[in-house]
Motif scaffolding. Sequence first.
Motif, short mmCIF file in Angstrom:
data_model
loop_
_atom_site.label_atom_id
_atom_site.label_comp_id
_atom_site.label_asym_id
_atom_site.label_seq_id
_atom_site.Cartn_x
_atom_site.Cartn_y
_atom_site.Cartn_z
N ALA A 4 6.22 8.95 3.77
CA ALA A 4 6.32 7.47 4.10
C ALA A 4 4.76 7.03 4.82
O ALA A 4 4.49 6.14 4.31
CB ALA A 4 7.26 7.30 5.26
N GLY A 5 4.28 8.02 5.61
CA GLY A 5 2.88 7.83 6.22
C GLY A 5 1.94 7.73 5.07
O GLY A 5 0.83 6.79 5.13
N VAL A 6 1.84 8.81 4.34
CA VAL A 6 0.73 8.88 3.25
C VAL A 6 0.92 7.46 2.47
O VAL A 6 -0.33 7.02 2.10
CB VAL A 6 0.87 10.11 2.39
CG1 VAL A 6 0.06 9.95 1.41
CG2 VAL A 6 0.64 11.18 3.44
N SER A 7 2.05 7.14 1.80
CA SER A 7 2.40 5.98 0.92
C SER A 7 1.91 4.63 1.74
O SER A 7 1.51 3.82 0.93
CB SER A 7 4.00 5.67 0.60
OG SER A 7 4.44 5.67 1.82
N MET A 8 2.02 4.61 3.17
CA MET A 8 1.46 3.36 3.83
C MET A 8 -0.03 3.43 3.70
O MET A 8 -0.47 2.13 3.86
CB MET A 8 1.58 3.50 5.23
CG MET A 8 3.17 3.45 5.73
SD MET A 8 3.51 1.43 5.44
CE MET A 8 5.25 1.58 5.58
N THR A 9 -0.82 4.27 3.33
CA THR A 9 -2.52 3.98 3.25
C THR A 9 -2.47 3.29 2.02
O THR A 9 -3.90 2.81 1.63
CB THR A 9 -3.01 5.34 3.04
OG1 THR A 9 -2.72 6.21 2.16
CG2 THR A 9 -2.83 5.98 4.32
N ASP A 10 -1.60 3.02 1.04
CA ASP A 10 -1.99 2.33 -0.32
C ASP A 10 -2.11 1.05 -0.03
O ASP A 10 -2.53 0.32 -0.72
CB ASP A 10 -0.53 2.77 -1.24
CG ASP A 10 -0.98 4.12 -1.85
OD1 ASP A 10 -2.04 4.71 -1.77
OD2 ASP A 10 0.22 4.52 -2.50
N GLY A 11 -0.91 0.32 0.91
CA GLY A 11 -0.99 -0.95 1.10
C GLY A 11 -0.26 -1.83 0.14
O GLY A 11 -0.50 -3.09 -0.10
N ILE A 49 1.09 11.69 11.21
CA ILE A 49 0.26 12.79 10.54
C ILE A 49 -0.04 12.21 9.11
O ILE A 49 -1.10 12.23 8.75
CB ILE A 49 0.99 13.88 10.38
CG1 ILE A 49 1.29 14.49 11.82
CG2 ILE A 49 0.25 15.10 9.56
CD1 ILE A 49 2.12 15.73 11.96
N GLY A 50 0.67 11.55 8.57
CA GLY A 50 0.54 11.45 6.95
C GLY A 50 -0.51 10.19 6.97
O GLY A 50 -1.39 10.18 6.14
N PHE A 51 -0.24 9.16 7.90
CA PHE A 51 -1.15 7.98 7.74
C PHE A 51 -2.25 8.47 8.13
O PHE A 51 -3.42 7.97 7.63
CB PHE A 51 -0.39 6.89 8.77
CG PHE A 51 -1.46 5.63 8.71
CD1 PHE A 51 -1.50 4.76 7.62
CD2 PHE A 51 -2.17 5.32 9.76
CE1 PHE A 51 -2.19 3.76 7.79
CE2 PHE A 51 -3.14 4.21 9.81
CZ PHE A 51 -2.98 3.42 8.75
N GLY A 52 -2.82 9.31 8.98
CA GLY A 52 -3.83 9.80 9.28
C GLY A 52 -4.68 10.46 8.50
O GLY A 52 -5.62 10.35 8.06
N LEU A 53 -3.73 11.54 7.83
CA LEU A 53 -4.54 12.27 6.77
C LEU A 53 -4.90 11.44 5.49
O LEU A 53 -6.08 11.69 4.80
CB LEU A 53 -3.68 13.31 6.50
CG LEU A 53 -3.30 14.50 7.56
CD1 LEU A 53 -2.29 15.57 6.96
CD2 LEU A 53 -4.68 15.26 7.55
#
Length: 248
Positions: free
Chosen positions: A125-132, A185-189
Amino acid sequence: MTYVWISAAGLCGATIIGSILGFAIKELPHKWNDTVLGYCAGIMLAASTLGLIVPAFDQADLWWPVAIGVMAGAYFLNVLDLVTPHLHHITGLDAETHRNNSTLNHILLFVMAIALHKLPEGIAAGVSMTDGDSTSWAVSFGIALQNIPEGMVIIAPLLLAGVKPLRTFLISIAIGLLEVIGVWIGFGLGSMSATLLPMMLGFAGGAMLYVTSDEMIPETHAHGFQKQATYALLLGFMTLLLLERMLG
């Protein structure tokens, strides 16, 4: 930054809501337990493939970093499975009880499998949030949706294993908090490196695929209700697919 907190709180809150419902229901018959888990498995399949792995390939210049990420995510959970013999420290149960009761160990392994994929789910979820874009919310909504029945189905097995109700609820809260940690963690990376983002998406997707195939689907087929579980899986898959289409 606010939307990241909303995602983290939503994922954790959904797990806790499911746990509260689990205490109210006490114990689901195997037929319904397998059906609910099948539905969760379908949502996880859709979230891991359509929400994570496919977008990872779309964003990557080369295919092999994503493929490595998928396999690394699966292997990560495989390694984490090795901690299950030490669950008596968490549950408060005697270590001797674990060694002499294969059914108890199976129950706790299943609960631990659900707990283990919470961190990579949060990372997803965090990594996908970087897409916007809409995909990020589709992943978060999908994971939160399946967190409610997942929170329900971990309560009865823990109580059945002899864990006290208060400790059971605290364990469910801790499981939910793993996703909060994972989201950040995901959003930061993902925010640090656009090059790393496709591999991280693949990693999270591989971890979710692993737990779906290794634990959730076999569990739904172990009690003679595999047909209902299979149709529930298809329904779960279509639920997230339609959700993603609606958000798009």
